[in-house]
Motif scaffolding. Structure first.
Motif, PDB file in Angstrom:
ATOM      1  N   LYS A 189       0.807  -1.224   0.000  1.00 25.36           N
ATOM      2  CA  LYS A 189       0.000   0.000   0.000  1.00 25.36           C
ATOM      3  C   LYS A 189       0.842   1.276   0.000  1.00 25.36           C
ATOM      4  O   LYS A 189       0.353   2.333  -0.387  1.00 25.36           O
ATOM      5  CB  LYS A 189      -0.943  -0.004   1.215  1.00 25.36           C
ATOM      6  N   THR A 194      -8.980   5.058  -4.506  1.00 27.84           N
ATOM      7  CA  THR A 194      -9.821   4.220  -3.651  1.00 27.84           C
ATOM      8  C   THR A 194     -10.892   3.493  -4.449  1.00 27.84           C
ATOM      9  O   THR A 194     -11.348   2.416  -4.059  1.00 27.84           O
ATOM     10  CB  THR A 194     -10.493   5.064  -2.553  1.00 27.84           C
ATOM     11  N   GLU A 202      -9.041   0.523  -5.935  1.00 25.74           N
ATOM     12  CA  GLU A 202      -8.792  -0.464  -4.872  1.00 25.74           C
ATOM     13  C   GLU A 202     -10.058  -1.249  -4.554  1.00 25.74           C
ATOM     14  O   GLU A 202     -10.025  -2.469  -4.367  1.00 25.74           O
ATOM     15  CB  GLU A 202      -8.284   0.244  -3.606  1.00 25.74           C
ATOM     16  N   LEU A 203     -11.182  -0.563  -4.498  1.00 25.39           N
ATOM     17  CA  LEU A 203     -12.440  -1.220  -4.152  1.00 25.39           C
ATOM     18  C   LEU A 203     -12.861  -2.203  -5.249  1.00 25.39           C
ATOM     19  O   LEU A 203     -13.316  -3.318  -4.956  1.00 25.39           O
ATOM     20  CB  LEU A 203     -13.522  -0.163  -3.923  1.00 25.39           C
ATOM     21  N   GLN A 210     -10.786  -5.208  -4.861  1.00 30.42           N
ATOM     22  CA  GLN A 210     -11.270  -5.977  -3.705  1.00 30.42           C
ATOM     23  C   GLN A 210     -12.471  -6.833  -4.094  1.00 30.42           C
ATOM     24  O   GLN A 210     -12.521  -8.022  -3.804  1.00 30.42           O
ATOM     25  CB  GLN A 210     -11.685  -5.017  -2.580  1.00 30.42           C
ATOM     26  N   GLU A 233     -11.745  -6.503   5.074  1.00 32.30           N
ATOM     27  CA  GLU A 233     -10.954  -5.691   4.148  1.00 32.30           C
ATOM     28  C   GLU A 233     -11.854  -4.922   3.183  1.00 32.30           C
ATOM     29  O   GLU A 233     -11.586  -3.761   2.859  1.00 32.30           O
ATOM     30  CB  GLU A 233      -9.982  -6.586   3.368  1.00 32.30           C
ATOM     31  N   SER A 267     -12.023  -0.912   2.910  1.00 29.63           N
ATOM     32  CA  SER A 267     -11.797  -0.227   1.634  1.00 29.63           C
ATOM     33  C   SER A 267     -12.963   0.685   1.304  1.00 29.63           C
ATOM     34  O   SER A 267     -12.772   1.812   0.817  1.00 29.63           O
ATOM     35  CB  SER A 267     -11.614  -1.259   0.508  1.00 29.63           C
TER      36      SER A 267
END
Length: 605
Positions: free
Chosen positions: A44, A520, A523-524, A527, A553, A557
């Motif tokens: 990260k 973000t 990232e989501l 995920q 997690e 996120s």
């Protein structure tokens, strides 16, 4: 995202590997097998989504790891649309992925139905046996870990497309059951659950503890009369009565059987109420009283085949020393059965009922040896299902004060514990002032959902193999790495979705025209795309802890995204619609994932 390779987006990973092979050929004239290119999530604290470790390539390329990373990264950036940038940190090539790739991936996620099966190539007919209570006591904290673990493993395996049967073997006979019955005969005075005002399983447990109390007193009396401790345990009148009752039970004595049916009926009513309250269920109940006779037949079969033997006192044994085990008693000298006798019968009944290719026993690790003996004994008998037996061995649950002991009454009662976590959830919810607009019935359901979510998550987030310490204060925390934190994230998104409907935010599944994504948001998406890999890993390892970590997690996120990226303050209609859609897919994933743990989600908090 979780620091595990299974969270990688496989399709995108393959694209990158193919590009890396082309880069190696173009820059160093080397052919590299895709299998030798290991990609992992980027840390990260560095820019990027995927990282290639270049140290293993130094010998083949004849260059230093940083020089290799720079050359490969430069080629990828210039020739691979999926890669928008890169950076090299020592021997690590970190790759930044183009927004168009994430948007394409998100479109695929939107097209995938919630909870769609994740085929893994694993067993297709599975029986998961869990709970397995004794009818001489109520369920306690240790049983809760067993029940939650078994239920979750069954749901995870179902998510792979397997046909799964949830089985419960009730230990309803044996010397321990007779102890409660003897104590009730001696001290019960006709007491019933109705007259006592308590659940039937608690009533039976009361007399089990009473038996042990008076039994210890009898031992002390015999010792005072000069009888050695080991002999006193065998000669104590209560123990002799219990042993005699067990023989009467196996002989079908009418009076004994009537008392047994009566007390077991009370216990079953209590168990069923607890199961319903904690949200676990079963497809098939087996009872030791209905399986031990078949087990005795298998013992006779083993004697006839010459794989079992009798000792001089008439007891029957199996010699497993060649398997690295020991000799194991299968029938006592008086002809009464032991635990493994009924286990032989139950294994066969389950195979007759379900034709399983995997039979999972959720049993604490203190029974590791017993399960090895069971499988080895079935192999001796030549049973086709012997290889299918799998022991999901889990660690015991300890208290800060030490190990729980039912006979001494030093247990954390399951029913009482659920009430405690509900009260803790109520206190935390009221403190946050999150109850406006909810009717009393809705509030009680909310407290139950949150309390049970806290308890299940606490017991399931620890790897099953690990022994765990149950800390009551930690278990009911409603913030941090807890079930309620994840549940709250879902409720927050539900509120956002209701607001989006009220504001008329246009629904869409085509976001290819978006110009850029926030970090973000990327990232989501990554995920969410990891869900299938998580299910596959949890099914392979039979570990709900993998699912629990993933759920946490994802929630973390989302909360980062929610904090950093505006939704309703966004003026671009397409961006706003995308962020609502991303939120909705996150909520769907959280709900589905928590469902694998047996945890419900509230629409409002």
């Amino acid at each position: 995202m979780p620091r595990r390779t299974f969270a990688l987006v496989q399709q995108l990973e393959q694209t990158l590997k193919t590009a890396l092979q082309a880069a190696a050929q173009a820059t160093f004239g080397q052919e590299i097998p895709a299998a030798s290119l290991v990609l992992q999530p980027t840390r990260k604290d560095f820019a990027g989504s995927f990282t290639l470790v270049t140290f293993p390539l130094t010998k083949a390329f004849g260059k230093g790891p940083e020089q290799i990373g720079q050359a490969l990264g430069e080629w990828l950036k210039a020739n691979t649309p999926a890669v928008r940038g890169y950076n090299v940190v020592k021997g690590f090539l970190n790759l930044e992925i183009a927004d168009a790739e994430w948007l394409k991936l998100f479109g695929e996620l939107l097209a995938r139905p919630a909870g769609a099966p994740v085929p893994t190539g694993g067993p297709q007919k599975v029986v998961v046996e869990y709970s397995s209570p004794n009818t001489n006591k109520p369920l306690h904290l240790g049983h809760l870990r067993n029940n939650f673990l078994g239920y979750s493993v069954a749901e995870i395996l179902k998510a792979t497309g397997a046909t799964v049967a949830k089985a419960n073997l009730v230990n309803d006979r044996g010397i321990h059951i007779c102890k409660s019955m003897i104590a009730y005969q001696r001290f019960g005075q006709g007491e019933t659950p109705e007259s006592a005002g308590i659940k039937g399983d608690h009533l039976a447990g009361k007399y089990y503890v009473l038996f042990e109390k008076h039994y210890r007193e009898e031992i002390k009396q015999l010792e005072a009369e000069g009888v050695a401790n080991d002999l006193a345990k065998k000669q104590a009148p209560l123990m002799l009565e219990a042993q005699q009752m067990l023989q009467q039970w196996e002989a079908g004595d009418a009076e004994v059987m009537a008392l047994w049916h009566r007390m077991n009926g009370w216990v079953y009513d209590g168990f069923n109420a607890t199961y319903e309250n904690i949200g676990v269920d079963f497809d098939k109940f087996y009872y030791e009283s209905g399986t031990y006779l078949l087990g005795k037949e298998r013992v006779e079969e083993g004697l006839a085949k010459g794989v079992f033997f009798k000792k001089e006192n008439g007891s029957v044994w199996v010699d497993l020393q060649a398997e690295g085990l020991d000799e194991k008693l299968l029938l006592r000298a008086d002809g009464t059965s032991v635990y493994i006798t009924q286990d032989l019968g139950t294994a066969e009944l389950k195979y007759q009922d379900f034709g399983y290719d995997s039979s999972i026993y959720v049993i604490a690790d203190e029974q590791n040896y017993h399960m090895q003996v069971l499988q080895a004994t079935l192999k001796k008998l030549g049973k086709p299902y012997a290889e299918a037996i799998h022991h999901l061995s889990y660690g015991m649950v300890d208290l800060p004060s030490g190990k729980m002991k039912s006979r001494e009454g030093t247990v954390v009662d399951a029913d009482e514990l659920v009430l405690e976590v509900e009260e803790a959830a109520k206190a935390a919810t009221l403190e946050k002032g999150k109850t406006e607009g909810l009717a009393e019935e809705e509030l009680q359901q909310l407290y139950h959902t949150l309390g049970l979510g806290a308890l299940k998550y606490y017991l399931l987030k620890v790897d099953p193999k690990k022994r765990m310490l149950f800390n009551p204060e930690e278990s009911v925390r409603l913030e941090g790495d807890t079930g309620p934190f994840i549940q709250y994230s879902y409720a927050r998104i539900s509120s956002i979705r209701r607001k989006a409907v009220a504001q008329g935010v246009e629904e869409s599944t085509d976001f290819s025209q978006l110009s850029e994504l926030q970090a973000t948001e990327q990232e989501l998406i990554q995920q969410l795309a990891g869900y299938a890999g998580v299910v596959a890993e949890a099914a392979r390892t039979l570990s709900p802890a993998v699912v629990a970590q993933y759920a946490y997690e994802v929630a973390k996120s989302y909360n980062r995204f929610y904090t950093e990226v505006p939704i309703f303050a966004e003026t671009d209609a397409l961006k706003k619609a995308f962020r609502v859609a991303l939120s909705a897919k996150t909520a769907e994933t959280i709900k589905t994932t928590l469902g694998l743990l047996g945890i419900d989600v509230p629409e409002r908090m």
